[in-house]
Design a protein around this motif. Structure first.
Motif, PDB file in Angstrom:
ATOM      1  N   UNK A   5      45.308  25.097  44.641  1.00 38.40           N
ATOM      2  CA  UNK A   5      45.729  26.473  44.369  1.00 38.40           C
ATOM      3  C   UNK A   5      47.229  26.589  44.103  1.00 38.40           C
ATOM      4  N   UNK A   6      48.039  25.953  44.924  1.00 38.74           N
ATOM      5  CA  UNK A   6      49.486  26.109  44.804  1.00 38.74           C
ATOM      6  C   UNK A   6      49.989  25.659  43.442  1.00 38.74           C
ATOM      7  N   UNK A   7      49.504  24.522  42.951  1.00 37.53           N
ATOM      8  CA  UNK A   7      49.984  24.038  41.653  1.00 37.53           C
ATOM      9  C   UNK A   7      49.482  24.912  40.510  1.00 37.53           C
ATOM     10  N   UNK A   8      48.305  25.482  40.659  1.00 36.80           N
ATOM     11  CA  UNK A   8      47.797  26.397  39.628  1.00 36.80           C
ATOM     12  C   UNK A   8      48.619  27.676  39.605  1.00 36.80           C
TER      13      UNK A   8
ATOM     14  N   UNK B 287      50.540  39.667  51.379  1.00 42.37           N
ATOM     15  CA  UNK B 287      51.583  40.003  50.415  1.00 42.37           C
ATOM     16  C   UNK B 287      51.073  40.059  48.993  1.00 42.37           C
ATOM     17  N   UNK B 288      49.762  39.913  48.821  1.00 40.14           N
ATOM     18  CA  UNK B 288      49.131  39.957  47.496  1.00 40.14           C
ATOM     19  C   UNK B 288      47.863  40.796  47.603  1.00 40.14           C
ATOM     20  N   UNK B 289      47.305  41.173  46.458  1.00 41.86           N
ATOM     21  CA  UNK B 289      46.037  41.895  46.450  1.00 41.86           C
ATOM     22  C   UNK B 289      44.896  40.921  46.721  1.00 41.86           C
ATOM     23  N   UNK B 290      44.024  41.283  47.644  1.00 45.71           N
ATOM     24  CA  UNK B 290      42.860  40.456  47.978  1.00 45.71           C
ATOM     25  C   UNK B 290      41.608  41.284  47.737  1.00 45.71           C
ATOM     26  N   UNK B 291      40.694  40.749  46.954  1.00 42.95           N
ATOM     27  CA  UNK B 291      39.471  41.445  46.596  1.00 42.95           C
ATOM     28  C   UNK B 291      38.271  40.558  46.876  1.00 42.95           C
ATOM     29  N   UNK B 292      37.287  41.091  47.577  1.00 41.47           N
ATOM     30  CA  UNK B 292      36.037  40.392  47.845  1.00 41.47           C
ATOM     31  C   UNK B 292      34.937  41.090  47.063  1.00 41.47           C
TER      32      UNK B 292
ATOM     33  N   UNK C 140      48.684  34.806  37.402  1.00 45.13           N
ATOM     34  CA  UNK C 140      49.050  35.817  38.397  1.00 45.13           C
ATOM     35  C   UNK C 140      48.161  35.796  39.632  1.00 45.13           C
ATOM     36  N   UNK C 141      47.125  34.984  39.603  1.00 42.61           N
ATOM     37  CA  UNK C 141      46.203  34.932  40.738  1.00 42.61           C
ATOM     38  C   UNK C 141      44.993  34.111  40.357  1.00 42.61           C
ATOM     39  N   UNK C 142      43.923  34.239  41.152  1.00 39.05           N
ATOM     40  CA  UNK C 142      42.730  33.431  40.923  1.00 39.05           C
ATOM     41  C   UNK C 142      41.470  34.250  41.126  1.00 39.05           C
ATOM     42  N   UNK C 143      40.439  33.908  40.361  1.00 36.98           N
ATOM     43  CA  UNK C 143      39.090  34.405  40.609  1.00 36.98           C
ATOM     44  C   UNK C 143      38.348  33.235  41.244  1.00 36.98           C
ATOM     45  N   UNK C 144      38.105  33.353  42.527  1.00 33.44           N
ATOM     46  CA  UNK C 144      37.625  32.221  43.327  1.00 33.44           C
ATOM     47  C   UNK C 144      36.121  32.321  43.525  1.00 33.44           C
ATOM     48  N   UNK C 145      35.417  31.235  43.315  1.00 33.31           N
ATOM     49  CA  UNK C 145      33.971  31.207  43.477  1.00 33.31           C
ATOM     50  C   UNK C 145      33.560  30.673  44.830  1.00 33.31           C
ATOM     51  N   UNK C 146      33.061  29.442  44.853  1.00 34.74           N
ATOM     52  CA  UNK C 146      32.509  28.857  46.065  1.00 34.74           C
ATOM     53  C   UNK C 146      33.476  28.805  47.232  1.00 34.74           C
ATOM     54  N   UNK C 147      34.755  28.641  46.958  1.00 31.31           N
ATOM     55  CA  UNK C 147      35.740  28.546  48.034  1.00 31.31           C
ATOM     56  C   UNK C 147      36.008  29.887  48.707  1.00 31.31           C
ATOM     57  N   UNK C 148      35.410  30.960  48.187  1.00 30.03           N
ATOM     58  CA  UNK C 148      35.602  32.276  48.811  1.00 30.03           C
ATOM     59  C   UNK C 148      34.505  32.614  49.812  1.00 30.03           C
TER      60      UNK C 148
ATOM     61  N   UNK D  34      43.990  29.709  50.113  1.00 26.69           N
ATOM     62  CA  UNK D  34      44.251  30.074  48.730  1.00 26.69           C
ATOM     63  C   UNK D  34      45.090  31.353  48.682  1.00 26.69           C
ATOM     64  N   UNK D  35      44.756  32.302  49.546  1.00 27.57           N
ATOM     65  CA  UNK D  35      45.547  33.519  49.640  1.00 27.57           C
ATOM     66  C   UNK D  35      46.974  33.184  50.056  1.00 27.57           C
ATOM     67  N   UNK D  36      47.115  32.305  51.031  1.00 25.43           N
ATOM     68  CA  UNK D  36      48.438  31.907  51.498  1.00 25.43           C
ATOM     69  C   UNK D  36      49.246  31.222  50.400  1.00 25.43           C
ATOM     70  N   UNK D  37      48.553  30.437  49.566  1.00 22.50           N
ATOM     71  CA  UNK D  37      49.245  29.759  48.462  1.00 22.50           C
ATOM     72  C   UNK D  37      49.777  30.768  47.457  1.00 22.50           C
ATOM     73  N   UNK D  38      49.020  31.822  47.197  1.00 19.10           N
ATOM     74  CA  UNK D  38      49.500  32.846  46.271  1.00 19.10           C
ATOM     75  C   UNK D  38      50.643  33.644  46.879  1.00 19.10           C
ATOM     76  N   UNK D  39      50.567  33.903  48.173  1.00 14.96           N
ATOM     77  CA  UNK D  39      51.675  34.614  48.851  1.00 14.96           C
ATOM     78  C   UNK D  39      52.968  33.821  48.736  1.00 14.96           C
ATOM     79  N   UNK D  40      52.848  32.500  48.754  1.00 15.05           N
ATOM     80  CA  UNK D  40      54.032  31.642  48.729  1.00 15.05           C
ATOM     81  C   UNK D  40      54.524  31.365  47.306  1.00 15.05           C
TER      82      UNK D  40
END
Length: 238
Positions: free
Chosen positions: A204-207, A22-27, A214-222, A231-237
């Motif tokens: 992620x959810x609290x951020x 439900x959100x944009x996901x970029x790798x 509006x989203x996150x630029x994720x480093x090591x956790x990606x 993290x994707x699920x947290x943004x969807x929610x």
């Protein structure tokens, strides 16, 4: 500078876990994997981007990659001005601005990174630093469909240290106001603001609940689907 062909299997796991996100996901993998990653995700809504590009479209720049080369390889975006590029390669705001313009001209989404050092934070210079980076790194003709801003406090990247939610909110509100003043309220509001710096499944959810995040630029956790997926699920929610 992480990732070999063997790790492309993580993309299959991620795509399977989020067939219709439900959100944009970029790798954004290393340049050596962009084409293979884009091919692997061709039937998935997950997009692929590059980690940098040169400001020139072509020329005698051995070892560099042009924005149009990224696009030809299957990238739809490019991360520009990351603090590690600024530190390791001495990239200036003006150089990031030129790279951003090149990425936009090639049809890519430019993900422009901003962030202060620990010394800047402790000296109370955070807003001055990120404001100057924003002004100097973003070209005047940038638009919301081709520009994303990522705030990454340098001292929080890969350290496990995360600013307080109030500190994150202060910077994101400041950036929103700055963008609206420069580009107009509606365009300035439409430009997405990402937070980066030790974003994990556990925080992620609290951020994402912070205003103007509006989203996150994720480093090591990606690097692994099992870490990135929550993290994707947290943004969807959110």
């Amino acid at each position: 500078m992480n990732g070999t062909g063997a790790q492309l299997a993580e993309l299959d796991r991620l795509a399977a876990a989020h067939p219709e996100p439900g959100v944009d996901v970029l790798i954004c993998p290393p340049a050596t994997l962009i084409h293979r990653a884009a091919s692997a995700l061709a039937q998935s809504p997950v997009s692929v981007g590059g980690q940098d590009c040169h400001a020139a479209m072509s020329g005698a720049h051995t070892g560099d990659v042009a924005a149009q080369m990224l696009a030809e390889a299957g990238a739809t975006a490019a991360i520009l001005g990351h603090s590690e590029r600024r530190a390791d390669h001495g990239e200036t705001d003006a150089q990031v601005r030129d790279k951003t313009a090149a990425a936009i001209a090639a049809g890519l989404v430019a993900v422009v990174c901003l962030g202060e050092s620990l010394d800047d934070r402790e000296a109370g210079r955070t807003l001055d630093v990120v404001g100057a980076q924003l002004d100097g790194s973003v070209p005047d003709d940038a638009s919301a469909d081709r520009l994303v801003i990522a705030y990454e406090p340098i001292w929080a990247i890969g350290t496990g240290k995360v600013p307080t939610l109030e500190q994150i909110g202060e910077v994101h509100d400041f950036l929103r106001d700055r963008l609206s003043a420069r580009f107009g309220r509606e365009p300035g509001t439409a430009i997405r603001l990402l937070y980066g710096g030790s974003v994990k499944p556990g925080n992620a959810a609290e951020i994402f609940a912070v205003n103007n995040v509006d989203g996150a630029l994720v480093g090591g956790a990606s690097l692994k689907a099992e870490d990135f997926s929550p993290i994707i699920a947290a943004l969807e929610a959110a």
